[in-house]
Design a protein around this motif. Structure first.
Motif, short mmCIF file in Angstrom:
data_model
loop_
_atom_site.label_atom_id
_atom_site.label_comp_id
_atom_site.label_asym_id
_atom_site.label_seq_id
_atom_site.Cartn_x
_atom_site.Cartn_y
_atom_site.Cartn_z
N ALA A 76 0.86 -1.19 0.00
CA ALA A 76 0.00 0.00 0.00
C ALA A 76 0.89 1.23 0.00
N THR A 77 0.64 2.15 -0.93
CA THR A 77 1.41 3.39 -0.98
C THR A 77 0.53 4.59 -0.69
N ARG A 78 -0.71 4.31 -0.32
CA ARG A 78 -1.66 5.38 0.01
C ARG A 78 -2.73 4.77 0.92
N VAL A 79 -3.19 5.50 1.90
CA VAL A 79 -4.23 5.11 2.85
C VAL A 79 -3.71 4.12 3.89
N GLY A 80 -3.28 2.93 3.47
CA GLY A 80 -2.88 1.90 4.43
C GLY A 80 -1.38 1.70 4.46
N LEU A 81 -0.64 2.78 4.62
CA LEU A 81 0.82 2.68 4.55
C LEU A 81 1.35 1.64 5.53
N GLY A 82 2.34 0.86 5.08
CA GLY A 82 2.93 -0.18 5.90
C GLY A 82 2.38 -1.55 5.62
N LYS A 83 1.25 -1.63 4.93
CA LYS A 83 0.66 -2.93 4.63
C LYS A 83 1.34 -3.58 3.43
N VAL A 84 1.55 -4.90 3.52
CA VAL A 84 2.19 -5.65 2.45
C VAL A 84 1.56 -7.04 2.41
N CYS A 85 1.36 -7.58 1.22
CA CYS A 85 0.73 -8.89 1.04
C CYS A 85 1.36 -9.63 -0.13
N GLN A 134 -2.76 9.94 3.87
CA GLN A 134 -1.31 9.81 3.86
C GLN A 134 -0.85 8.91 2.71
N GLY A 135 0.19 9.33 2.00
CA GLY A 135 0.73 8.53 0.91
C GLY A 135 2.21 8.76 0.74
N VAL A 136 2.86 7.87 -0.01
CA VAL A 136 4.27 8.04 -0.34
C VAL A 136 4.41 8.07 -1.85
N LYS A 137 5.42 8.79 -2.32
CA LYS A 137 5.62 8.94 -3.75
C LYS A 137 6.33 7.72 -4.34
N LEU A 138 6.17 7.54 -5.65
CA LEU A 138 6.84 6.45 -6.36
C LEU A 138 8.35 6.57 -6.24
N THR A 139 8.86 7.79 -6.26
CA THR A 139 10.30 7.99 -6.16
C THR A 139 10.83 7.49 -4.81
#
Length: 393
Positions: A76-85, A134-139
């Protein structure tokens, strides 16, 4: 010992970072097909086996969503930052997610990548920007420093973590089961206590106690000295959290009307209607209009009502007393009409003593369980950090 063959590469050098999209919700022909379509809401598991929504081939072809192959990792790079599946099936993703697919020439064990992303979840969360979402950029994602040892070492790390987490998962499951047992024990005790009071007369709260709402917070109209007050967020079940008290202006003539005494029962009018706790301090404190203050001449009745409200809430029998179709309220009028068992004072005191003892024991058990759960969580975090710092032995 550090691995001499370990390379540190920008994640974007080793992985294609693939974005997703959302087919138009205005076209029902785009949804309900055979293609799983993942959003952050589906990411509360390690492996996604099914998604809340599916899309059609038409929805796929006429939107920016992309299908990520089974076995690949998404974050997740937006809303649910930190989530991975990890995906169990070929799955399309929405714009809040990114698929990570190794580039040619890079040998990457997918679960190694999964565990590494878990280990830096807080780093990703801390990098989030945005006033509301909250989100993080692709870069940022592409620039993450990815530790990349040989494939054999990746698999060794995965095997170690799998085995360690299997034991931690058992410990967590046991602690969660014990926690649930403690809650059920408490509920059983409350039910039994009020079953013993089934012959006690029922009385409306407004007939046997003084109940009133607190002061309306209005910075333009309120006058007087700034004083600390309680709001519904401070009132939890059976306890009052004073760690984040706010202030409102209260005049001297209003002190008696809006102050709380030791032994007063505070009940949430909104937020979580009916949630209640006793004020057990001698400090002067005030209360906002979002709370009811209920004051009995006999302190035992305050606790008896608190336990009875909890029982009714857990049984689902409190909701009919609320008003409002969306945000619900336990109004002063409804509280005054709310009927509670009203035994003689000695019977009320005996019931409260019994429930206090059970609650004390239950709190002790729950505290042990919560400590165990926190310990398991900390061990997971520590193992992940050590795994990717080359400190596993």
């Amino acid at each position: 010992m550090k691995n001499p063959e370990l390379r540190i590469v920008p994640l974007g050098d080793a992985m294609d970072v693939i974005g997703g999209g959302t087919p138009s919700k205005r076209n029902p022909a785009f949804y309900g097909g055979a293609i799983p379509w993942a959003t952050v809401r589906d990411m509360n598991v390690d492996y996604i086996t099914r998604t809340e929504h599916t899309i059609t081939e038409q929805g796929l072809s006429r939107s920016s969503t992309k299908v990520i192959s089974a076995g690949e990792v998404i974050i997740a790079t937006r809303v649910g930052l930190g989530k991975v599946c990890i995906l169990n099936h070929d799955t399309a993703i929405n714009q809040d997610l990114r698929g990570l697919v190794p580039k040619p020439g890079f040998e990457i064990e997918r679960k190694y990548l999964f565990y590494w992303l878990k280990s830096i979840a807080q780093t990703i969360v801390a990098a989030g920007t945005g006033a509301t979402v909250q989100g993080v950029k692709l870069t940022f994602i592409k620039a993450l420093k990815f530790p990349l040892p040989p494939l054999e070492e990746q698999r060794r790390i995965v095997a170690f973590l799998d085995k360690a987490f299997e034991g931690l998962d058992r410990a967590r499951a046991n602690a969660e089961a014990n926690l649930q047992n403690a809650r059920e024990l408490f509920m059983s005790a409350i039910k039994a206590a009020f079953d013993e009071l089934r012959d006690a007369p029922l009385q409306p709260v407004g007939k046997v106690a003084d109940n009133c709402l607190g002061k309306m917070l209005d910075k333009r109209k309120n006058r007087g000295i700034p004083r600390e007050y309680l709001r519904n967020l401070n009132v939890r079940w059976f306890t009052i959290d004073t760690s984040d008290l706010l202030e409102m202006r209260i005049e001297d003539a209003e002190v008696e009307r809006y102050s709380v005494r030791r032994g007063d029962l505070l009940i949430c009018e909104g937020g979580y209607p009916g949630r209640a706790a006793i004020w057990n301090e001698d400090d002067l404190i005030f209360f906002q209009k979002a709370l009811h203050r209920v004051r009995f001449s006999q302190p035992a009745y305050s606790k008896l009502l608190m336990f009875f409200l909890f029982l009714q809430d857990q049984l689902g029998d409190l909701r009919p007393h609320f008003t409002g179709s969306g945000i619900q309220h336990f109004t002063g009028k409804a509280l005054a009409k709310f009927e509670m068992p009203f035994p003689p004072p000695d019977a009320a005191e005996a019931t409260v003593r019994k429930l206090d003892a059970v609650q004390s024991k239950t709190d002790e058990l729950m505290s042990v369980c919560m400590a165990k759960l926190n310990e398991v969580k900390e061990l997971r975090r520590s193992l992940l950090q050590k795994a990717f710092a080359g400190e596993l032995t």
